[in-house]
Design an enzyme around this catalytic site. Sequence first.
Site, PDB file in Angstrom:
ATOM      1  N   LYS A  38       7.911   3.325 -13.729  1.00 19.75           N
ATOM      2  CA  LYS A  38       7.467   2.080 -14.376  1.00 19.75           C
ATOM      3  C   LYS A  38       7.946   2.016 -15.817  1.00 19.75           C
ATOM      4  CE  LYS A  38       3.806   0.231 -11.608  1.00 19.75           C
ATOM      5  NZ  LYS A  38       2.444  -0.273 -11.516  1.00 19.75           N
TER       6      LYS A  38
ATOM      7  N   LYS B  81      11.694   2.728  -1.755  1.00 18.56           N
ATOM      8  CA  LYS B  81      10.450   2.218  -1.168  1.00 18.56           C
ATOM      9  C   LYS B  81      10.431   0.684  -1.176  1.00 18.56           C
ATOM     10  CE  LYS B  81       6.735   1.967  -3.800  1.00 18.56           C
ATOM     11  NZ  LYS B  81       5.489   2.136  -4.545  1.00 18.56           N
TER      12      LYS B  81
ATOM     13  N   LYS C 271       6.858  -4.891  -3.837  1.00 17.22           N
ATOM     14  CA  LYS C 271       6.815  -6.321  -4.164  1.00 17.22           C
ATOM     15  C   LYS C 271       7.393  -6.606  -5.541  1.00 17.22           C
ATOM     16  CE  LYS C 271       1.831  -5.999  -5.117  1.00 17.22           C
ATOM     17  NZ  LYS C 271       0.965  -5.358  -4.186  1.00 17.22           N
TER      18      LYS C 271
HETATM   19  P1  TYM Z   1      -0.348  -0.255  -4.734  1.00 13.42           P
HETATM   20  O1  TYM Z   1      -0.997  -1.549  -5.033  1.00 13.42           O
HETATM   21  O2  TYM Z   1       0.979   0.028  -5.340  1.00 13.42           O
HETATM   22  O3  TYM Z   1      -0.200  -0.067  -3.175  1.00 13.42           O
HETATM   23  C1  TYM Z   1      -1.339  -0.170  -2.316  1.00 13.42           C
HETATM   24  C2  TYM Z   1      -1.188   0.773  -1.146  1.00 13.42           C
HETATM   25  O4  TYM Z   1      -0.002   0.478  -0.415  1.00 13.42           O
HETATM   26  C3  TYM Z   1       0.764   1.651  -0.242  1.00 13.42           C
HETATM   27  N1  TYM Z   1       2.191   1.288  -0.227  1.00 13.42           N
HETATM   28  C4  TYM Z   1       3.053   1.646   0.724  1.00 13.42           C
HETATM   29  N2  TYM Z   1       2.893   2.361   1.849  1.00 13.42           N
HETATM   30  C5  TYM Z   1       3.981   2.544   2.632  1.00 13.42           C
HETATM   31  N3  TYM Z   1       5.200   2.040   2.341  1.00 13.42           N
HETATM   32  C6  TYM Z   1       5.411   1.310   1.222  1.00 13.42           C
HETATM   33  N4  TYM Z   1       6.605   0.808   0.955  1.00 13.42           N
HETATM   34  C7  TYM Z   1       4.302   1.083   0.355  1.00 13.42           C
HETATM   35  N5  TYM Z   1       4.148   0.420  -0.809  1.00 13.42           N
HETATM   36  C8  TYM Z   1       2.844   0.559  -1.155  1.00 13.42           C
HETATM   37  C9  TYM Z   1       0.416   2.525  -1.438  1.00 13.42           C
HETATM   38  O5  TYM Z   1       0.674   3.891  -1.176  1.00 13.42           O
HETATM   39  C10 TYM Z   1      -1.054   2.239  -1.597  1.00 13.42           C
HETATM   40  O6  TYM Z   1      -1.818   3.053  -0.747  1.00 13.42           O
HETATM   41  N6  TYM Z   1      -2.525   3.226  -7.512  1.00 13.42           N
HETATM   42  C11 TYM Z   1      -2.718   2.376  -6.366  1.00 13.42           C
HETATM   43  C12 TYM Z   1      -4.024   1.600  -6.395  1.00 13.42           C
HETATM   44  C13 TYM Z   1      -5.214   2.415  -6.685  1.00 13.42           C
HETATM   45  C14 TYM Z   1      -5.794   3.413  -5.838  1.00 13.42           C
HETATM   46  C15 TYM Z   1      -6.940   3.907  -6.554  1.00 13.42           C
HETATM   47  C16 TYM Z   1      -5.473   3.915  -4.591  1.00 13.42           C
HETATM   48  C17 TYM Z   1      -5.960   2.347  -7.804  1.00 13.42           C
HETATM   49  N7  TYM Z   1      -6.997   3.239  -7.733  1.00 13.42           N
HETATM   50  C18 TYM Z   1      -7.738   4.892  -6.012  1.00 13.42           C
HETATM   51  C19 TYM Z   1      -6.284   4.921  -4.060  1.00 13.42           C
HETATM   52  C20 TYM Z   1      -7.405   5.404  -4.769  1.00 13.42           C
HETATM   53  C21 TYM Z   1      -1.564   1.386  -6.277  1.00 13.42           C
HETATM   54  O7  TYM Z   1      -0.984   1.003  -7.259  1.00 13.42           O
HETATM   55  O8  TYM Z   1      -1.342   0.952  -5.041  1.00 13.42           O
END
Ligand code: TYM
Length: 334
Positions: A116, A198, A201
């Site tokens: 990032k 990966k 979005k």
């Molecule tokens: P975020 O919003 O980036 O993504 C949400 C969830 O989607 C999964 N993900 C994917 N899985 C498979 N293939 C992909 N291409 C892909 N892109 C995204 C992510 O692994 C995630 O599970 N940090 C987290 C949000 C968060 C969180 C937490 C998660 C905040 N606090 C506490 C677990 C526990 C995030 O930015 O997810």
Amino acid sequence: MAEQKRKRILSGIQPTGTFTLGNYIGAVRNWAKLQDDFECLYMLADLHALTVRQVPAELRRHTREAAAMLLAAGIDPSQSLVFVQSQVPAHTQLGWVITCNSQFGELSRMTQFKDKSAKHPDNINGGLRSYPRLLAADILVYLAELVPVGQDQTQHLELARNVAQRFNNAYSPTFTLPEGYITKEGAKIMSLAEPTRKMSKSDTNQNSYILMTDDTDTILRKFKRAVTDSDGVVRYDPAAKPGVSNLMCIYNVFTGKAMDEIEREFDGVGYGDFKLAVGQAVADALAPIQGEYARILADTAYVDGVLRQGAEGASRLANRMVEKVYRKIGLLQL
Ligand code: TYM
């Protein structure tokens, strides 16, 4: 016999735009499945979203949309708590305690921080580096045992475990060490345009991802353009054939067919028909979710009610934990 206490689950997703197929396959799809067997808390991580500059009105809109999408994807508010992170102040309260119990160096090693920072060189803010501390607090404040996420979150989970362990050693056993719940299939869905990256979005190339709201024509068009290779054989080999393997993985998720079965199905068939079949399987799976999404999103009062109820339930659990931690570390309680 007394009913055994169900394990608690916490997971989160950033409401920064429409979810991708990667979010759905890697996380949200599993969240819905886990509800029967676990006590689940699902959070819209709007505070995490602030690490990248957001347009206020859009963030608000995206947060409601994200809530509606979780409900449309099968998360049932009578079974699970669905809430917005900023509406449960206990996360940031514990977050500060975690911050004071984590080391600067361990945060700089996080891949997501590096990625990032590279993507937003003009805004490498403190939150970007502190992000995993808040994420640790999100989990630890509920003593969640399992965290269903995609593969990209494993490093963050490891940090949460380390911080929890460190705190337990410094004071007394307080936090449960959370485990990741990462499914073998679909833990990392790759970009359709650059299958070694990966699916995300925030990618500038709209053909690289499928959005949960894409209509059938768009889905088919994006799959038709998906980058594969030139040898024309549908075979699962992520290292040598990342594009084809990614499409097979997506097809596997929606049809339940094993990789060797998929190989046989498309033996001697060109990539064109294969891509069409994958696109159609995705479109068929998303269509009912999209219908539900439109219906739920139109009912703002309902969505807000679910989020209010979720925040109340989550706060009840989290506030107790913050009080306990504050007491342990010597903050005066009157
Ligand atoms: P975020 O919003 O980036 O993504 C949400 C969830 O989607 C999964 N993900 C994917 N899985 C498979 N293939 C992909 N291409 C892909 N892109 C995204 C992510 O692994 C995630 O599970 N940090 C987290 C949000 C968060 C969180 C937490 C998660 C905040 N606090 C506490 C677990 C526990 C995030 O930015 O997810």
